[in-house]
Design a protein around this motif. Structure first.
Motif, mmCIF file in Angstrom:
data_model
loop_
_atom_site.group_PDB
_atom_site.id
_atom_site.type_symbol
_atom_site.label_atom_id
_atom_site.label_comp_id
_atom_site.label_asym_id
_atom_site.label_seq_id
_atom_site.Cartn_x
_atom_site.Cartn_y
_atom_site.Cartn_z
ATOM 1 N N GLY A 1 0.801 -1.224 0.000
ATOM 2 C CA GLY A 1 0.000 0.000 0.000
ATOM 3 C C GLY A 1 0.828 1.264 0.000
ATOM 4 O O GLY A 1 0.332 2.336 -0.362
ATOM 5 N N PHE A 2 2.090 1.155 0.426
ATOM 6 C CA PHE A 2 2.941 2.353 0.513
ATOM 7 C C PHE A 2 3.870 2.510 -0.690
ATOM 8 O O PHE A 2 4.706 3.397 -0.714
ATOM 9 N N THR A 3 3.719 1.618 -1.675
ATOM 10 C CA THR A 3 4.543 1.727 -2.880
ATOM 11 C C THR A 3 3.768 2.494 -3.952
ATOM 12 O O THR A 3 2.651 2.965 -3.705
ATOM 13 N N SER A 4 4.365 2.573 -5.146
ATOM 14 C CA SER A 4 3.730 3.360 -6.213
ATOM 15 C C SER A 4 2.428 2.729 -6.720
ATOM 16 O O SER A 4 1.614 3.399 -7.343
ATOM 17 N N ILE A 5 2.218 1.423 -6.460
ATOM 18 C CA ILE A 5 0.974 0.809 -6.933
ATOM 19 C C ILE A 5 -0.126 0.881 -5.872
ATOM 20 O O ILE A 5 -1.268 0.558 -6.134
ATOM 21 N N GLY A 6 0.235 1.287 -4.671
ATOM 22 C CA GLY A 6 -0.749 1.385 -3.595
ATOM 23 C C GLY A 6 -1.369 2.771 -3.538
ATOM 24 O O GLY A 6 -1.204 3.574 -4.461
ATOM 25 N N GLY A 7 -2.057 3.034 -2.440
ATOM 26 C CA GLY A 7 -2.709 4.322 -2.262
ATOM 27 C C GLY A 7 -3.738 4.199 -1.157
ATOM 28 O O GLY A 7 -3.873 3.124 -0.563
ATOM 29 N N PRO A 8 -4.445 5.278 -0.878
ATOM 30 C CA PRO A 8 -5.418 5.249 0.223
ATOM 31 C C PRO A 8 -6.495 4.184 0.040
ATOM 32 O O PRO A 8 -6.875 3.513 1.008
#
Lengths: 310, 74
Positions: free
Chosen positions: A235-242
């Protein structure tokens, strides 16, 4: 009908039998996860090349399924779930399945190399080797940890999809790999608890048989706890998000609670309600994986509108 | 005179042939599509000589020198 049966035994397969050799249900999961790997990767790949890459990743997975059925024909014939597969039924000869699997493996790897790049093709070749040789031939019949290590074969597709677009392996690809890799053991052991198949007769050491059900329940708990950090870290990488993080927190909390309930039960309780909790957790584990990858996709889809990602 | 009824085996064999035919046709379409996509995204492809010919690049035919040393154009 007796003459038809004679032909059946002489290996006159229908088209559907060859499709069955590819394990279409496993392929559908591979198509989905590879597609997510392709779509969330940065860089603009032509849609036709993306589609072709996904197709040949899936074909490679299918080819390894055919090789697995060739090797495991003896144990497939013993177990009820697999007894109706084309080789035990006598519709496809073992040698045919071997040739079919090897030829499709070659086509899939070469075509993926031509469509995308050599690294993606190399990873696909390794995945086929891993599933057919390392898992099927070596681990499956020798250790109860077979599905833990064998799970890697199922975890490669999103990584191959990512590599097909970007040309390299990055932390996002590794986390997608780890998500499936760590998810596989609790998923399969929950199934093993209520599907009392005759693995022991077939000579396959399943954890439920070799170490007992109590140990299996503890293993489900431990592997679920180990899975959580990987799922959240993505969730904290470029493919993740809120959106991904919110979905992941909820899914992991529910999965942990399910694993906890499995761990705290004993066989008497499980027998009493016909393994209701185990069945529930197994079904939820499918949803767990589907929604995690769906959330990756949602983040990627919303990015052009300034909504997805961080 | 009617033909004898087809055996179930013949239907299965026919289905297999049709299936394989469709798969091969799809493969041809796929290779064709892949070729079109790859070739159209190549940009200024000049065959196998690997020598840049400025006269075929629009707007460069007047300014570019007529011949350049091959090592500078690789």
């Amino acid at each position: 009908m007796s003459d038809a049966r004679l032909y059946e035994q002489s290996g006159e397969a229908g088209f559907g039998d060859y499709i069955a050799l590819l394990k279409p249900r496993v392929m559908s999961l591979v198509v989905f996860t590879a597609m997510v790997g392709v779509l969330v990767a940065p860089g603009n790949v032509h849609p036709f090349i993306a589609m072709t890459s996904i197709l040949f990743i899936a074909l490679g997975a299918g080819a390894s399924g055919a090789l697995n059925m060739w090797w495991d024909a003896d144990i497939d014939a013993v177990m009820k779930r697999t007894a109706k597969r084309p080789i035990p039924m006598g519709r496809v000869q073992p040698g045919e399945a071997l040739g079919f699997g090897l030829a499709l493996s070659g086509i899939a790897v070469v075509m993926l190399a031509l469509a995308s790049n050599l690294l993606a093709a190399g990873l696909l070749a390794f995945t086929i080797f891993f599933y057919a040789v390392v898992y099927s031939m070596w681990l499956k019949r020798s250790t109860p940890q077979n599905i833990v290590i064998g799970g890697a074969a199922g975890a490669f597709p999103p990584m191959i999809g990512w590599v097909a677009v970007t040309g390299g392996i990055s932390v996002e690809a590794v986390l997608m790999f780890m998500l499936i890799f760590m998810w596989t053991p609790p998923h399969f052991w929950a199934l093993a608890l209520f599907m009392k198949e005759d693995y022991s007769n077939a000579g396959v050491p399943m954890l439920t048989v070799t170490h007992g059900r109590k140990v299996t329940r503890a293993h489900i708990m431990v592997y679920t706890v180990a899975l959580v950090p990987f799922a959240l870290a993505a969730g904290f990488t470029s493919i993740g998000g809120p959106i991904y993080l919110a979905v992941s927190v909820i899914l992991n909390a529910v999965f942990l609670w399910g694993a906890w309930r499995i761990w705290r039960r004993d066989e008497v309780q499980a027998e009493a309600d016909h393994y209701a909790v185990e069945k529930q957790v197994f079904k939820f584990s499918l949803l767990y994986l589907f929604l995690h990858f769906g959330a990756f996709l949602a983040e990627a889809a919303l990015k052009p509108y300034g909504l997805g990602g961080w | 005179m009617a033909f004898p009824e087809q055996h179930e085996l013949h239907k299965r064999r026919f289905g297999r042939n049709v299936g394989l035919g469709l798969v091969l046709a799809a493969f041809v379409v796929l290779i064709f599509g892949l070729t079109v996509v790859k070739v159209t995204r190549l940009g200024q492809a000049q065959g196998f000589d690997h020598v840049l010919r400025p006269e075929i690049v629009p707007g460069q035919s007047e300014t570019a020198p007529a011949a350049r040393p091959p090592e500078a154009t690789q």
